[in-house]
Design a protein around this motif. Sequence first.
Motif, PDB file in Angstrom:
ATOM      1  N   THR A 178      -1.554  -6.515   3.813  1.00 51.52           N
ATOM      2  CA  THR A 178      -0.628  -7.340   3.022  1.00 51.52           C
ATOM      3  C   THR A 178       0.822  -6.936   3.252  1.00 51.52           C
ATOM      4  N   GLU A 179       1.125  -5.664   3.348  1.00 48.37           N
ATOM      5  CA  GLU A 179       2.515  -5.208   3.448  1.00 48.37           C
ATOM      6  C   GLU A 179       3.248  -5.812   4.666  1.00 48.37           C
ATOM      7  N   PRO A 180       2.681  -5.884   5.858  1.00 44.50           N
ATOM      8  CA  PRO A 180       3.423  -6.493   6.983  1.00 44.50           C
ATOM      9  C   PRO A 180       3.691  -7.986   6.777  1.00 44.50           C
ATOM     10  N   LEU A 181       2.851  -8.686   6.015  1.00 42.33           N
ATOM     11  CA  LEU A 181       3.023 -10.129   5.812  1.00 42.33           C
ATOM     12  C   LEU A 181       4.199 -10.429   4.893  1.00 42.33           C
ATOM     13  N   LEU A 182       4.665  -9.418   4.104  1.00 45.66           N
ATOM     14  CA  LEU A 182       5.800  -9.658   3.191  1.00 45.66           C
ATOM     15  C   LEU A 182       7.064  -9.927   3.979  1.00 45.66           C
ATOM     16  N   LEU A 183       7.292  -9.191   5.087  1.00 51.17           N
ATOM     17  CA  LEU A 183       8.497  -9.378   5.885  1.00 51.17           C
ATOM     18  C   LEU A 183       8.489 -10.733   6.598  1.00 51.17           C
ATOM     19  N   GLN A 184       7.259 -11.230   6.863  1.00 54.84           N
ATOM     20  CA  GLN A 184       7.159 -12.515   7.559  1.00 54.84           C
ATOM     21  C   GLN A 184       7.169 -13.686   6.578  1.00 54.84           C
ATOM     22  N   GLY A 185       7.169 -13.404   5.300  1.00 54.90           N
ATOM     23  CA  GLY A 185       7.239 -14.454   4.299  1.00 54.90           C
ATOM     24  C   GLY A 185       5.919 -15.121   4.008  1.00 54.90           C
ATOM     25  N   TYR A 186       4.835 -14.525   4.481  1.00 49.84           N
ATOM     26  CA  TYR A 186       3.532 -15.146   4.218  1.00 49.84           C
ATOM     27  C   TYR A 186       2.966 -14.786   2.830  1.00 49.84           C
ATOM     28  N   VAL A 187       3.433 -13.637   2.293  1.00 49.73           N
ATOM     29  CA  VAL A 187       3.007 -13.247   0.937  1.00 49.73           C
ATOM     30  C   VAL A 187       4.235 -12.899   0.143  1.00 49.73           C
ATOM     31  N   SER A 188       4.020 -12.890  -1.166  1.00 49.92           N
ATOM     32  CA  SER A 188       5.134 -12.565  -2.053  1.00 49.92           C
ATOM     33  C   SER A 188       5.084 -11.088  -2.413  1.00 49.92           C
ATOM     34  N   SER A 189       6.179 -10.640  -3.012  1.00 47.99           N
ATOM     35  CA  SER A 189       6.229  -9.248  -3.474  1.00 47.99           C
ATOM     36  C   SER A 189       5.168  -8.987  -4.538  1.00 47.99           C
ATOM     37  N   GLU A 190       4.887 -10.004  -5.313  1.00 52.24           N
ATOM     38  CA  GLU A 190       3.870  -9.862  -6.355  1.00 52.24           C
ATOM     39  C   GLU A 190       2.497  -9.609  -5.731  1.00 52.24           C
ATOM     40  N   ASP A 191       2.234 -10.278  -4.617  1.00 53.89           N
ATOM     41  CA  ASP A 191       0.951 -10.043  -3.949  1.00 53.89           C
ATOM     42  C   ASP A 191       0.823  -8.595  -3.443  1.00 53.89           C
ATOM     43  N   VAL A 192       1.938  -8.090  -2.922  1.00 52.19           N
ATOM     44  CA  VAL A 192       1.925  -6.705  -2.434  1.00 52.19           C
ATOM     45  C   VAL A 192       1.720  -5.733  -3.584  1.00 52.19           C
ATOM     46  N   ASP A 193       2.408  -6.009  -4.727  1.00 56.12           N
ATOM     47  CA  ASP A 193       2.251  -5.120  -5.895  1.00 56.12           C
ATOM     48  C   ASP A 193       0.791  -5.105  -6.390  1.00 56.12           C
ATOM     49  N   ARG A 194       0.168  -6.307  -6.401  1.00 55.86           N
ATOM     50  CA  ARG A 194      -1.218  -6.368  -6.840  1.00 55.86           C
ATOM     51  C   ARG A 194      -2.123  -5.560  -5.885  1.00 55.86           C
ATOM     52  N   ALA A 195      -1.839  -5.603  -4.584  1.00 62.97           N
ATOM     53  CA  ALA A 195      -2.636  -4.858  -3.606  1.00 62.97           C
ATOM     54  C   ALA A 195      -2.468  -3.354  -3.797  1.00 62.97           C
ATOM     55  N   ARG A 196      -1.196  -2.939  -4.066  1.00 56.48           N
ATOM     56  CA  ARG A 196      -0.948  -1.518  -4.304  1.00 56.48           C
ATOM     57  C   ARG A 196      -1.656  -1.029  -5.573  1.00 56.48           C
ATOM     58  N   THR A 197      -1.600  -1.863  -6.614  1.00 59.09           N
ATOM     59  CA  THR A 197      -2.264  -1.497  -7.869  1.00 59.09           C
ATOM     60  C   THR A 197      -3.770  -1.384  -7.673  1.00 59.09           C
ATOM     61  N   ALA A 198      -4.349  -2.319  -6.931  1.00 56.33           N
ATOM     62  CA  ALA A 198      -5.787  -2.282  -6.658  1.00 56.33           C
ATOM     63  C   ALA A 198      -6.157  -1.037  -5.850  1.00 56.33           C
ATOM     64  N   GLN A 199      -5.243  -0.661  -4.902  1.00 58.84           N
ATOM     65  CA  GLN A 199      -5.517   0.518  -4.076  1.00 58.84           C
ATOM     66  C   GLN A 199      -5.504   1.775  -4.934  1.00 58.84           C
ATOM     67  N   ARG A 200      -4.506   1.900  -5.858  1.00 65.12           N
ATOM     68  CA  ARG A 200      -4.449   3.083  -6.737  1.00 65.12           C
ATOM     69  C   ARG A 200      -5.659   3.126  -7.686  1.00 65.12           C
ATOM     70  N   ALA A 201      -6.055   1.973  -8.203  1.00 63.36           N
ATOM     71  CA  ALA A 201      -7.198   1.917  -9.120  1.00 63.36           C
ATOM     72  C   ALA A 201      -8.488   2.326  -8.419  1.00 63.36           C
ATOM     73  N   ALA A 202      -8.645   1.871  -7.177  1.00 66.66           N
ATOM     74  CA  ALA A 202      -9.847   2.228  -6.424  1.00 66.66           C
ATOM     75  C   ALA A 202      -9.885   3.728  -6.142  1.00 66.66           C
ATOM     76  N   ALA A 203      -8.712   4.309  -5.832  1.00 60.36           N
ATOM     77  CA  ALA A 203      -8.655   5.751  -5.585  1.00 60.36           C
ATOM     78  C   ALA A 203      -8.993   6.535  -6.853  1.00 60.36           C
TER      79      ALA A 203
END
Length: 353
Positions: free
Chosen positions: A141-166
């Motif tokens: 998800t993080e590389p797609l933010l610079l290309q405009g394919y995802v929003s910052s909110e999508d990246v934040d949700r992915a980061r939150t999911a990654q921390r929760a899984a850890a």
Amino acid sequence: MTTTAGKVSKKKTWPAIALVLIATALLIFVIALLDRSPRTDDAYAYADTTDVVPEVNGRIVALAVHDNQAVKQGDLLLQIDPRPYQDALARAKASLVALDRQIELTQRTVNAQQYNAKSVQAAVESARAAAVQADDTLHRTEPLLLQGYVSSEDVDRARTAQRAAAAQLNAARLQAQQAAAAVSGVDAIVAQRAVVMAEIAIAELNLEYATVRAPFDGRVVSLKTSTGQFASALKPVFTLIDTRHWYVVANFRETELKGVHTGTPATVYLMNDTSQRFRGVVDSVSYGVLPDEGGLALPGGLPRIQRSLNWVHVSQRFPVKIRVENPNPELFRVGTSAVAVLNPGRGNAAEHG
């Protein structure tokens, strides 16, 4: 007149001379006979004995023999009160049953703990897979933010999911460690079972010891107790004579022992009935007696043979143990006076030991 008196004197002298010669010949014959077949009346009947000793304490509830009674191997001699030993055996067996039940229940608990540990380990694997997936999602998800394919909110949700899984993975690992530590075992209880089994074996042995039986054919002597008497372990109750084998112990002069060895034939008879002769063979010849003279320290257990004269040096006597063949059980008693005759010239050379 002188010639006639001389003839009469010579006639009276010849019978006396002949009598002396005959007596001398008889004496030589007897000495030669005694030399070939030593004989002694310094002898007595002997049999091995054993003290009947209970191996457990208790009151005698049954005395199956009386003094001087003949018994056979395996016959009941006495019975010590078996109830304390029966109770000890029952208690030990009950302890075994209770312990086996405890082992069974504990094993069930251990099985449940093992199942729980496996379940928690499966949860760890599931959390690990979720954490890997969350990492992968964040990295895509993080590389797609610079290309405009995802929003910052999508990246934040992915980061939150990654921390929760850890975090879930760490929690699952801690639960797995706790579950593994909670798994116990039955080794300690199984070791206790071995102790109880040993107690059962001892209780069974003590119960067996409470019944005292004859170890061999014999005759009861020195019985001075009765039913109701308390018997102490390792203290003799009476004596049992081993009537399977009878011996005559004869003390022969050392000068008569030439050619005498194990297997030398012998003839014996007892003074209580001199009409019956018994064949025997030398079982052994003693290799030591306790001398009367001082100056030599020897073990006190050696037999002491008294010499018949103290004003002249006489031959020492050594005990010769003769095994009697086909003894008359009605005649043989320990200590009965006996006469023994040895026949060294008839011995079997093959038996010379």
